[in-house]
Design an enzyme around this catalytic site. Structure first.
Site, PDB file in Angstrom:
ATOM      1  N   PHE A  43       0.804  -1.233   0.000  1.00 22.00           N
ATOM      2  CA  PHE A  43       0.000   0.000   0.000  1.00 22.00           C
ATOM      3  C   PHE A  43       0.827   1.268   0.000  1.00 22.00           C
ATOM      4  O   PHE A  43       0.314   2.358   0.208  1.00 22.00           O
ATOM      5  CB  PHE A  43      -0.928  -0.004   1.235  1.00 22.00           C
ATOM      6  CG  PHE A  43      -1.772  -1.227   1.302  1.00 22.00           C
ATOM      7  CD1 PHE A  43      -1.400  -2.296   2.102  1.00 22.00           C
ATOM      8  CD2 PHE A  43      -2.874  -1.360   0.473  1.00 22.00           C
ATOM      9  CE1 PHE A  43      -2.153  -3.457   2.117  1.00 22.00           C
ATOM     10  CE2 PHE A  43      -3.633  -2.517   0.477  1.00 22.00           C
ATOM     11  CZ  PHE A  43      -3.273  -3.571   1.307  1.00 22.00           C
ATOM     12  N   SER A  44       2.132   1.117  -0.197  1.00 18.97           N
ATOM     13  CA  SER A  44       2.948   2.344  -0.137  1.00 18.97           C
ATOM     14  C   SER A  44       4.228   2.164  -0.940  1.00 18.97           C
ATOM     15  O   SER A  44       4.666   1.038  -1.188  1.00 18.97           O
ATOM     16  CB  SER A  44       3.313   2.655   1.321  1.00 18.97           C
ATOM     17  OG  SER A  44       4.163   1.617   1.825  1.00 18.97           O
ATOM     18  N   SER A 112      12.379   9.754   8.975  1.00 13.52           N
ATOM     19  CA  SER A 112      13.848   9.822   9.004  1.00 13.52           C
ATOM     20  C   SER A 112      14.423   8.804   8.018  1.00 13.52           C
ATOM     21  O   SER A 112      13.846   7.739   7.810  1.00 13.52           O
ATOM     22  CB  SER A 112      14.386   9.548  10.409  1.00 13.52           C
ATOM     23  OG  SER A 112      13.589   8.646  11.123  1.00 13.52           O
ATOM     24  N   ALA A 114      17.390   6.277   6.909  1.00 12.28           N
ATOM     25  CA  ALA A 114      18.500   5.452   7.419  1.00 12.28           C
ATOM     26  C   ALA A 114      19.386   5.123   6.224  1.00 12.28           C
ATOM     27  O   ALA A 114      19.015   4.320   5.366  1.00 12.28           O
ATOM     28  CB  ALA A 114      17.968   4.186   8.072  1.00 12.28           C
ATOM     29  N   ASP A 157       5.541  -7.076  13.440  1.00 15.93           N
ATOM     30  CA  ASP A 157       6.183  -7.481  12.181  1.00 15.93           C
ATOM     31  C   ASP A 157       7.685  -7.248  12.249  1.00 15.93           C
ATOM     32  O   ASP A 157       8.311  -6.771  11.295  1.00 15.93           O
ATOM     33  CB  ASP A 157       5.577  -6.723  10.990  1.00 15.93           C
ATOM     34  CG  ASP A 157       5.932  -7.390   9.658  1.00 15.93           C
ATOM     35  OD1 ASP A 157       5.793  -6.724   8.607  1.00 15.93           O
ATOM     36  OD2 ASP A 157       6.377  -8.564   9.662  1.00 15.93           O
ATOM     37  N   GLU A 161      14.482  -7.288   7.923  1.00 12.10           N
ATOM     38  CA  GLU A 161      14.198  -6.307   6.863  1.00 12.10           C
ATOM     39  C   GLU A 161      13.668  -4.990   7.427  1.00 12.10           C
ATOM     40  O   GLU A 161      13.817  -3.942   6.799  1.00 12.10           O
ATOM     41  CB  GLU A 161      13.167  -6.917   5.904  1.00 12.10           C
ATOM     42  CG  GLU A 161      12.968  -6.123   4.640  1.00 12.10           C
ATOM     43  CD  GLU A 161      11.967  -6.799   3.698  1.00 12.10           C
ATOM     44  OE1 GLU A 161      11.479  -7.883   4.042  1.00 12.10           O
ATOM     45  OE2 GLU A 161      11.700  -6.227   2.630  1.00 12.10           O
TER      46      GLU A 161
HETATM   47  N1  CKG Z   1       7.703   0.708   4.984  1.00 11.75           N
HETATM   48  C1  CKG Z   1       8.364   1.678   5.559  1.00 11.75           C
HETATM   49  O1  CKG Z   1       7.854   2.361   6.469  1.00 11.75           O
HETATM   50  C2  CKG Z   1       9.755   1.907   5.103  1.00 11.75           C
HETATM   51  N2  CKG Z   1      10.285   1.217   4.099  1.00 11.75           N
HETATM   52  N3  CKG Z   1      11.555   1.637   3.922  1.00 11.75           N
HETATM   53  C3  CKG Z   1      12.417   1.030   2.913  1.00 11.75           C
HETATM   54  C4  CKG Z   1      12.488  -0.471   3.152  1.00 11.75           C
HETATM   55  C5  CKG Z   1      13.489  -1.139   2.262  1.00 11.75           C
HETATM   56  C6  CKG Z   1      13.561  -2.626   2.568  1.00 11.75           C
HETATM   57  N4  CKG Z   1      13.814  -2.868   3.966  1.00 11.75           N
HETATM   58  C7  CKG Z   1      12.904  -2.204   4.850  1.00 11.75           C
HETATM   59  C8  CKG Z   1      12.854  -0.728   4.602  1.00 11.75           C
HETATM   60  C9  CKG Z   1      11.836   2.625   4.820  1.00 11.75           C
HETATM   61  C10 CKG Z   1      10.700   2.806   5.590  1.00 11.75           C
HETATM   62  C11 CKG Z   1      10.650   3.760   6.746  1.00 11.75           C
HETATM   63  C12 CKG Z   1      11.686   4.832   6.639  1.00 11.75           C
HETATM   64  C13 CKG Z   1      12.973   4.415   5.995  1.00 11.75           C
HETATM   65  C14 CKG Z   1      14.161   5.109   6.269  1.00 11.75           C
HETATM   66  N5  CKG Z   1      15.301   4.786   5.637  1.00 11.75           N
HETATM   67  C15 CKG Z   1      15.312   3.773   4.744  1.00 11.75           C
HETATM   68  N6  CKG Z   1      16.498   3.524   4.174  1.00 11.75           N
HETATM   69  C16 CKG Z   1      16.941   2.688   3.242  1.00 11.75           C
HETATM   70  C17 CKG Z   1      18.284   2.829   2.763  1.00 11.75           C
HETATM   71  C18 CKG Z   1      18.791   2.002   1.816  1.00 11.75           C
HETATM   72  C19 CKG Z   1      17.993   0.933   1.235  1.00 11.75           C
HETATM   73  C20 CKG Z   1      16.645   0.787   1.772  1.00 11.75           C
HETATM   74  C21 CKG Z   1      16.131   1.628   2.729  1.00 11.75           C
HETATM   75  N7  CKG Z   1      14.197   3.061   4.440  1.00 11.75           N
HETATM   76  C22 CKG Z   1      13.031   3.361   5.051  1.00 11.75           C
END
Ligand code: CKG
Length: 317
Positions: A43-44, A112, A114, A157, A161
């Protein structure tokens, strides 16, 4: 039209949400340069984005209103927003929601960023983490769970990942879209509540037995996932594996797993105390406020819980 928690899930209806304490001007998509896709969910879509005024990088989660309404996921979206609001910016171990805004078709969560990706990607690059890294990041995860559970929230969850590495290599727990805000009736094991909860929540390999049998989930469900995560970061593989979700579920319900040759003996004892079918018997299940039973386990011998220090080197330099 749906007006919930300051979000209007209808085209061209603005929501009046009080801006965060720093009183920033209401943002719009044109305040950002959208970059690469960081991840895609049902959904996102999450994008790397740069604020054109400050040059700061964010992860912006974009949700299509029509899709959310069509799939009846409005409650999930509002719960994630409420959980992120409750967490605020008072824990170093959770992704922070800076602000939200919308346009006629979409909702935007500015989160934020990461920079160093997720734990799963690291495991894919280097098979498993050193036992020092495993101990350090498990400690950060436990501190995060203490903070989350102390505020009445279950993640539901947790998996490698959803554990991200910030630029300084500290952990950041993310994706609270499946989280549950515990209420009194949840704690009373209300039968109506269980019948109402019929949708599977979480990810097959990390879901706890009670979430499979009676769809109940509580803080102990996160402790089960913690056990699965420790197993995976130490060994590089998941404890419950199978060719289909059904086969994985059967192994979980029968506690069918074993440890690879050479698995750290002390870590093995900790995993065995978390992967327990009865949630009430899991290590930490009866702790209040802090997971003292976990903190006192031999795996964390010598750990200074008030100051974990800097993250250990992830790579051999
Ligand atoms: N679903 C989310 O809220 C979310 N999804 N991502 C990317 C996903 C990629 C696969 N693993 C789980 C996270 C994020 C967020 C929160 C906020 C968030 C903050 N920083 C990153 N950073 C990334 C940096 C390099 C590769 C993937 C993610 N990613 C996210």
């Amino acid at each position: 039209c749906l007006e919930v928690h300051g979000f209007s899930l209808c085209p061209s209806v603005n929501f009046n949400m009080t801006p965060p304490a720093e009183e920033v001007r209401k943002r719009t998509p044109s305040d950002y340069i959208f970059g690469k896709v960081l991840g895609e969910g049902s959904f996102s879509t999450v994008y790397l984005a740069k604020d054109i005024h400050t040059n700061k990088e964010y992860a912006i989660k974009v949700l299509e209103k029509a899709h959310i309404i069509r799939e009846k996921k409005t409650e999930n979206v509002m719960r994630e927003k409420e959980v992120l609001r409750i967490l605020g910016n008072s824990s170093p171990y959770f992704v922070r929601l800076y602000w939200t805004f919308q346009d006629p078709e979409r909702l935007y969560f500015v989160l934020s960023y990461a920079k160093n990706g997720d734990v799963l990607s690291q495991l894919e690059k280097q098979q498993c983490l050193s036992i020092e890294c495993a101990r350090y990041y498990t400690s950060e995860l436990i501190l995060g769970l203490e903070f989350l559970h102390d505020r009445g929230i279950v993640h539901r969850d947790l998996k490698p990942e959803n554990l991200l590495f910030q630029e300084n290599w500290h952990l950041l727990i993310t994706d609270l879209g499946s989280a549950k805000i515990m209420t009194d009736c949840d704690n009373e094991n209300d039968d109506f509540d269980k019948r109402r909860r019929n949708s599977f929540v979480g990810t097959a390999q990390f879901v706890s037995p009670e979430m499979l049998t009676d769809t109940s989930s509580s803080y102990e469900s996160d402790l089960w996932a913690l056990g699965c995560i420790i197993y995976q970061i130490v060994s590089g593989v998941m404890p419950f594996r199978g060719g289909s979700e059904y086969l994985v579920f059967q192994k979980i319900l029968k506690l069918l797993y074993d440890f690879p040759e050479g698995f750290d003996r002390v870590a093995k004892d900790l995993v065995e105390k978390l992967l327990v079918i009865d949630p009430r018997q899991r290590l930490g299940a009866n702790d209040e406020k802090r997971y003292t039973s976990l903190r006192d386990h031999a795996f964390f011998n010598g750990q200074n819980w008030d100051d974990l220090g800097p993250p250990p080197a992830m790579f051999d330099t």
